[in-house]
Design a protein around this motif. Structure first.
Motif, PDB file in Angstrom:
ATOM      1  N   THR A  97       0.782  -1.209   0.027  1.00 20.74           N
ATOM      2  CA  THR A  97       0.044  -0.016  -0.013  1.00 20.74           C
ATOM      3  C   THR A  97       1.048   1.030  -0.056  1.00 20.74           C
ATOM      4  N   HIS A  98       0.260   2.298  -0.535  1.00 14.01           N
ATOM      5  CA  HIS A  98       0.910   3.444  -0.249  1.00 14.01           C
ATOM      6  C   HIS A  98       0.401   4.584   0.859  1.00 14.01           C
ATOM      7  N   TYR A  99      -0.577   3.972   1.655  1.00 11.78           N
ATOM      8  CA  TYR A  99      -1.434   4.635   2.798  1.00 11.78           C
ATOM      9  C   TYR A  99      -0.618   4.551   3.939  1.00 11.78           C
ATOM     10  N   ARG A 100      -0.159   5.785   4.353  1.00  7.56           N
ATOM     11  CA  ARG A 100       0.736   5.460   5.598  1.00  7.56           C
ATOM     12  C   ARG A 100       0.066   5.145   6.642  1.00  7.56           C
ATOM     13  N   GLU A 101      -1.236   5.337   7.001  1.00  4.11           N
ATOM     14  CA  GLU A 101      -1.838   5.159   8.109  1.00  4.11           C
ATOM     15  C   GLU A 101      -2.103   3.397   8.538  1.00  4.11           C
ATOM     16  N   THR A 102      -2.044   2.818   7.258  1.00 11.85           N
ATOM     17  CA  THR A 102      -1.961   1.326   7.488  1.00 11.85           C
ATOM     18  C   THR A 102      -0.679   0.983   8.425  1.00 11.85           C
ATOM     19  N   ILE A 103       0.332   1.370   8.403  1.00 15.78           N
ATOM     20  CA  ILE A 103       1.378   0.841   9.167  1.00 15.78           C
ATOM     21  C   ILE A 103       1.221   1.240  10.771  1.00 15.78           C
ATOM     22  N   GLU A 104       0.067   2.021  11.154  1.00 14.42           N
ATOM     23  CA  GLU A 104       0.007   2.627  12.252  1.00 14.42           C
ATOM     24  C   GLU A 104      -0.804   1.698  13.023  1.00 14.42           C
ATOM     25  N   ILE A 105      -1.333   0.815  12.311  1.00 15.70           N
ATOM     26  CA  ILE A 105      -2.417  -0.384  13.135  1.00 15.70           C
ATOM     27  C   ILE A 105      -1.779  -1.236  13.941  1.00 15.70           C
ATOM     28  N   LYS A 106      -2.006  -1.397  14.914  1.00 15.46           N
ATOM     29  CA  LYS A 106      -1.551  -2.425  15.971  1.00 15.46           C
ATOM     30  C   LYS A 106      -1.360  -3.664  15.423  1.00 15.46           C
ATOM     31  N   ASN A 107      -0.107  -4.375  15.901  1.00 14.11           N
ATOM     32  CA  ASN A 107       0.287  -5.771  15.291  1.00 14.11           C
ATOM     33  C   ASN A 107       0.583  -5.892  13.882  1.00 14.11           C
ATOM     34  N   VAL A 108       0.641  -4.707  13.246  1.00 17.45           N
ATOM     35  CA  VAL A 108       0.894  -4.973  11.725  1.00 17.45           C
ATOM     36  C   VAL A 108       2.388  -4.913  11.498  1.00 17.45           C
ATOM     37  N   ARG A 109       2.795  -5.729  10.618  1.00 24.31           N
ATOM     38  CA  ARG A 109       4.180  -5.837  10.598  1.00 24.31           C
ATOM     39  C   ARG A 109       4.573  -5.138   9.215  1.00 24.31           C
ATOM     40  N   VAL A 110       5.755  -4.410   9.224  1.00 20.25           N
ATOM     41  CA  VAL A 110       6.055  -3.465   7.993  1.00 20.25           C
ATOM     42  C   VAL A 110       7.317  -4.106   7.329  1.00 20.25           C
ATOM     43  N   TYR A 111       7.076  -4.006   6.038  1.00 19.13           N
ATOM     44  CA  TYR A 111       8.560  -4.170   5.215  1.00 19.13           C
ATOM     45  C   TYR A 111       8.349  -2.869   4.302  1.00 19.13           C
ATOM     46  N   ARG A 112       9.633  -2.685   3.872  1.00 18.34           N
ATOM     47  CA  ARG A 112       9.844  -1.396   2.842  1.00 18.34           C
ATOM     48  C   ARG A 112      10.605  -1.920   1.752  1.00 18.34           C
ATOM     49  N   THR A 113      10.286  -1.647   0.488  1.00 19.83           N
ATOM     50  CA  THR A 113      11.206  -1.868  -0.432  1.00 19.83           C
ATOM     51  C   THR A 113      12.557  -0.623  -0.508  1.00 19.83           C
ATOM     52  N   GLY A 114      13.855  -0.943  -0.769  1.00 20.47           N
ATOM     53  CA  GLY A 114      14.783  -0.121  -0.775  1.00 20.47           C
ATOM     54  C   GLY A 114      14.265   1.496  -1.277  1.00 20.47           C
ATOM     55  N   GLY A 115      13.760   1.663  -2.356  1.00 21.13           N
ATOM     56  CA  GLY A 115      13.627   2.918  -2.859  1.00 21.13           C
ATOM     57  C   GLY A 115      14.515   3.467  -3.809  1.00 21.13           C
ATOM     58  N   LEU A 116      14.340   4.666  -4.200  1.00 20.82           N
ATOM     59  CA  LEU A 116      15.005   5.167  -5.113  1.00 20.82           C
ATOM     60  C   LEU A 116      16.434   5.873  -4.738  1.00 20.82           C
ATOM     61  N   ASN A 117      17.752   5.540  -5.285  1.00 18.74           N
ATOM     62  CA  ASN A 117      18.825   6.041  -4.738  1.00 18.74           C
ATOM     63  C   ASN A 117      18.807   7.563  -5.629  1.00 18.74           C
ATOM     64  N   GLN A 118      18.880   8.421  -5.036  1.00 16.21           N
ATOM     65  CA  GLN A 118      18.946   9.797  -5.422  1.00 16.21           C
ATOM     66  C   GLN A 118      20.291  10.555  -5.374  1.00 16.21           C
ATOM     67  N   THR A 119      21.175   9.907  -5.143  1.00 20.80           N
ATOM     68  CA  THR A 119      22.404  10.543  -4.759  1.00 20.80           C
ATOM     69  C   THR A 119      22.710  11.180  -6.271  1.00 20.80           C
ATOM     70  N   LYS A 120      22.314  10.699  -7.455  1.00 19.86           N
ATOM     71  CA  LYS A 120      22.910  11.230  -8.953  1.00 19.86           C
ATOM     72  C   LYS A 120      21.431  11.725  -9.282  1.00 19.86           C
ATOM     73  N   LYS A 121      21.383  13.047  -9.838  1.00 12.59           N
ATOM     74  CA  LYS A 121      20.226  13.522 -10.434  1.00 12.59           C
ATOM     75  C   LYS A 121      20.244  13.003 -11.982  1.00 12.59           C
ATOM     76  N   MET A 122      18.917  12.711 -12.284  1.00 15.96           N
ATOM     77  CA  MET A 122      18.795  12.189 -13.600  1.00 15.96           C
ATOM     78  C   MET A 122      19.149  13.138 -14.691  1.00 15.96           C
TER      79      MET A 122
END
Lengths: 558, 353
Positions: A452-477
């Motif tokens: 999901t993209h909805y941030r409130e979902t991760i505030e729910i009790k007992n929910v385990r959360v994983y994230r994907t690494g995301g964009l490396n923005q050290t270099k500008k495109m």
């Protein structure tokens, strides 16, 4: 697994790698059902046999080729056995197929024994030789690779065949004699079919018309075709041939009926072996498929634990694009596990990979991972992708809700894979629905993964959360106009790795960065940034990467 | 002549230009000759769906003569009619409307109906099985609507049967035979660019353009879909040829003629050409040509001057006129073989048993 789920997991493309070699195996594939809770013992036994097969195939490739050769040559005799069961008499081709089954079955039995492949005791058919002897009468009973009724089944047939040959020879000789006599009187030769085609202008045509030794078979504007009438000797021989042929038919029917009676008592044993061979074929095909994705044996556990899991189809697609699949490491416990991360970041791929691995495990396959443990669940369902049901006249959102309604409140605990629930409607209600649904499912005892993209979902009790690494923005495109180049640039800099989320990670907000790099006009991006600031005046403009959001108490830093 | 036919090639197809052309008569004559020569022979038919009756005329298909030792592939129930005559060698995974296709060896001279396998690919697979069982000559009986039987991808050579049933007048028969023979004997391409283009067209299943120095794969799978876009591209002068992955029909040829260009058209093999003789001539007048990657070896034209529909032609006149249009290919009359026939060197001789 319903059709939607199969499609979402790219199941058909994986399933085609599962190729039984016998036609009975192919039939069994169509009827194969997954292992269900309560069948853990059988499930693990099946997996154990495959590990054994895999070891054998890797250690003795020649032996594996021999077994595959035998399996691919074994005919399906189920309909023949059924025919015999019903008191029917198989025909020549069916007897041949039964003989082929015995021929290749004995070889398979020997090769399985030589390979010390345990687990198929039913192949030890004590009646192999007895049935082979029935179909291969005569001294030695050596099994043949062809089938003929004239192979010593009945001495009368040999006598009749000899008589038939003699009669045919006599007939041909007499026919030639008659024709030669006719040709003595006319200056013309018969053609290959023993006919005389005479030009209408021929001087001897009238004489031939009057000749009682021949008949006019056909006449055209240009020619007349004559055929010799059979002599009394030819008539006699023809009658004798017909008698011999009738007798041959009678004896042949007797032989086939006798064979059916003799083989009938062996039908249960043959059927048992047929079933055992089908099982071997299915396990062998499972093993070969798993070999293609370097499968490992999943163990039994209450959580789904996957180390370095892969989706073979997606992995192959990426390979064709010159990319490398990022393996998935995850633990899915009962309750809800939430995946967060940017668009194009690999959340859906992770969902598909989990769904595929669990499903393959249920079907008794070694799974594409380095390690895996999982429970058997009564169902696996994925609500992934654009599930718009055109035929039902439902929108994306409507179709999604209909599917959710079917699975959310199941009393039996299954694996439910959800991809961005609520994205198809207005954001306020979509988020509310997504969060409420996650909250509801978190109280259940099934296994749920929600990307999901909805941030409130991760505030729910007992929910385990994983994230994907995301964009490396050290270099500008670099500024590029081609969307495909931008996509490549983004993919090159995206970290697809799935990792447990920590409060310090923040909540990913990279949509505007990605949208900009995929070619949306800058005024649109700036406009969007201003609108975010207007709604959250205390915040800085998101520059990508993790950023705490308002109300996100769990990672708010002092 | 028949002796040369059965000894010259490892596989030979017999195709008819019309229904009731007399194909089975020619097929039987070749079988008899192969038997006389002691050649290990196999027989198979390529048909619509292994049907027992001619799909067009509704007439029951005549059985073919099979000699002792011959191998035959046909629907297994057809062997069961005379089980004592056959030794079953194998049952293939192919099925016909009558049942699975089996391979059997004749234990004595007999007859059997050949139920056809439906695709060129399956005939190729059967050929492999026949060879494994020792066949030196494979005779393929082609349904009249299946010129594919004569494909160089299936058999090494072919005999084409021109029967009186092709037309109600001799002139009509000869004209139709001329067109058909021209189609079947389309020349092989020698242009390296065109060879490359046809290979590419086959591999990618797309139309391929041959430019002055380039080869371009177009998105079109044929000339029948997306023609307007293709026409615009072909309108410029850079194209000198076009390679097609599939068939060339009259409609497609008309479209190419409408470009008014001397285009060279490349096909995989001649049985993919379904264009009319008149269309081909108009293309030739524009300076264009139609060539093939693989040529069909047409070994002989077999003629049959009698139509079962009731009319017939003078055999001598028919033979003479076919010879005039068949570009030196020998003409045989398997039922009137006592008449003079040209041999390979053009010498006349009496062919007698």
């Amino acid at each position: 697994m319903d059709a939607w789920t199969k499609e979402a997991l790219l199941w058909p493309e994986v399933w085609v790698k599962f190729r039984p070699l016998t036609s009975m195996g192919q039939r069994a594939k169509g009827a194969l059902s997954p292992f269900m809770p309560g069948e853990e013992l059988e499930w693990q036994e099946t997996l154990e046999r495959q590990v054994h097969l895999l070891t054998f195939a890797e250690e003795d490739p020649d032996g594996a080729v021999r077994i595959e050769g035998a399996l691919s040559k074994l005919p399906d005799i189920e309909s023949i056995l059924l025919h015999l069961d019903q008191g029917g008499v198989p025909g020549m081709t069916e007897w041949f197929q039964l003989q082929e089954f015995l021929r290749w079955g004995t070889r398979l039995q020997r090769w399985v024994r030589d390979g010390s492949l345990n687990g198929w005791p039913d192949l030890d058919l004590t009646v192999w030789q007895q049935v082979i002897s029935l179909l291969n009468p005569g001294p030695g009973s050596r099994i043949q690779d062809s089938f003929s009724i004239n192979r010593g089944f009945d001495p009368r047939l040999e006598t009749l065949t000899k008589q038939q040959f003699q009669l045919e020879r006599r007939f041909v000789a007499e026919k030639e004699r008659v024709a030669d006599r006719i040709e003595d009187d006319y200056p013309i030769s018969r053609n290959r079919d023993g006919e005389w085609i005479v030009d209408r202008g021929a001087a001897f045509l009238d004489a031939m018309r009057q000749d009682g030794r021949m008949e006019r078979a056909r006449e055209t504007t240009f020619e007349v075709l004559f055929r010799a009438l059979p002599s009394s000797e030819m008539v006699k021989i023809t009658e004798e041939k017909a008698r011999v042929e009738r007798e041959q038919v009678t004896v042949t029917e007797e032989v086939f009926a006798r064979l059916a009676t003799q083989v009938h008592p062996f039908v249960p044993d043959l059927r048992r072996v047929l079933i055992a061979i089908t099982h071997l074929d299915i396990d062998w095909a499972r093993m070969r498929a798993a070999q293609s994705w370097q499968g490992v044996r999943p163990s039994e556990g209450d959580s789904i634990v996957i180390a370095a899991g892969r989706h073979p189809v997606m992995e192959q697609r990426l390979k064709e694009e010159g990319r490398v699949f990022t393996p998935v490491d995850v633990e899915v416990k009962r309750g809800v596990t939430v995946f967060i991360g940017p668009n194009m970041g690999g959340k859906t791929v992770a969902l598909r990979t989990i769904g595929l691995i669990v499903s393959l495990g249920h079907y008794g396959f070694l799974v594409p991972a380095k390690e895996c443990s999982m429970p058997l669940t009564p169902w696996v369902t994925a609500v992934i992708g654009d599930a718009q049901d055109v035929h039902a006249g439902l929108s994306t959102f409507g179709a999604e809700v209909v599917r959710l309604a079917k699975w959310v409140d199941r009393s039996d605990a299954g694996l439910l894979l959800l991809d961005e629930i609520g994205r198809g409607t207005n954001p306020v209600e979509g988020e509310a629905l997504s969060v409420a649904l996650t909250d509801h499912l978190a109280k259940g005892h099934g296994w749920v993964v929600h990307a999901t993209h909805y941030r409130e979902t991760i505030e729910i009790k007992n929910v385990r959360v994983y994230r994907t690494g995301g964009l490396n923005q050290t270099k500008k495109m670099p500024v590029v106009n081609a969307p495909e180049t931008a996509r490549q640039w983004l993919l090159d800099r995206m970290n697809f790795c799935l990792q447990p989320w920590q409060p310090s990670d923040g909540f990913p907000q990279e949509a505007l960065t990605i949208a900009a790099q995929l070619g949306l006009p800058s005024e649109v991006i700036v406009g969007a940034q201003k609108r975010i600031l207007a709604k959250s005046p205390g915040d800085k403009l998101p520059e990508g990467g993790a950023k705490p959001g308002k109300g996100d108490r769990r990672w708010k830093t002092d | 002549m028949l002796r040369r036919l059965v000894t010259g090639d490892p596989s030979l197809a017999v195709i008819g230009l019309s229904k009731n052309a007399g194909k089975t008569t020619v097929f039987n004559a070749l079988g008899m000759e192969a038997s006389h020569q002691g050649i290990s022979t196999a027989m198979v038919s390529i048909g619509v769906d292994g049907e027992e009756r001619d799909v067009w005329s509704g007439r029951e298909k005549p059985p073919v003569r099979v000699y002792r030792g011959f191998l035959v592939a046909t629907a297994s129930p057809l062997f069961e009619e005379r089980p004592g005559d056959w030794e079953i060698q194998g049952v293939t995974p192919f099925t016909s409307a009558l049942g699975p296709i089996a391979i059997a060896r004749a234990m004595r001279d007999t007859r059997v109906k050949l139920a056809g396998v439906t695709t060129v690919g399956r005939v190729q697979e059967l050929e492999v099985l026949f060879r494994q069982h020792g066949a030196k000559l494979i005779l393929v009986d082609g349904a009249y609507d299946r010129r594919a039987a004569a494909s160089p991808l299936v058999t090494r050579a072919a005999v084409c049967v021109v029967g009186a049933s092709l037309g109600t007048s001799l002139d009509e028969v000869i004209e139709k035979a001329r067109g058909a023979i021209r189609l079947l004997t389309l020349p092989t391409t020698t242009d390296p660019s065109m060879i490359q283009a046809v290979e590419k067209a086959c591999a990618e299943g797309k139309v391929v353009g041959v430019g002055k120095d380039t080869i371009t794969v177009f998105p079109n799978r044929s000339l029948l879909v997306g023609w307007e876009e293709l026409r615009e591209r072909l309108a410029c002068d850079e194209w000198r040829g076009l390679a097609l992955p599939g068939a060339l029909t009259d409609t497609a040829l008309e479209r190419l003629i409408s470009l008014r260009k001397p285009l060279s058209i490349g096909l995989v093999e001649p049985t993919r050409c379904f264009a009319s003789w008149s269309g081909m001539r108009r293309m030739a007048r524009l300076g264009g040509e139609i060539t093939c990657l693989h040529a069909l070896v047409l070994r002989a034209i077999a003629m049959n001057p009698v139509s079962p529909e009731g009319w017939s032609f003078d055999p001598a006149e028919m033979k003479e006129k076919i010879e005039q249009v068949c570009q030196g290919i020998p003409v045989v009359d398997v039922l009137r073989h006592d008449r003079t026939l040209p041999d390979q060197n053009g010498q006349e001789h009496q062919e007698r048993r």
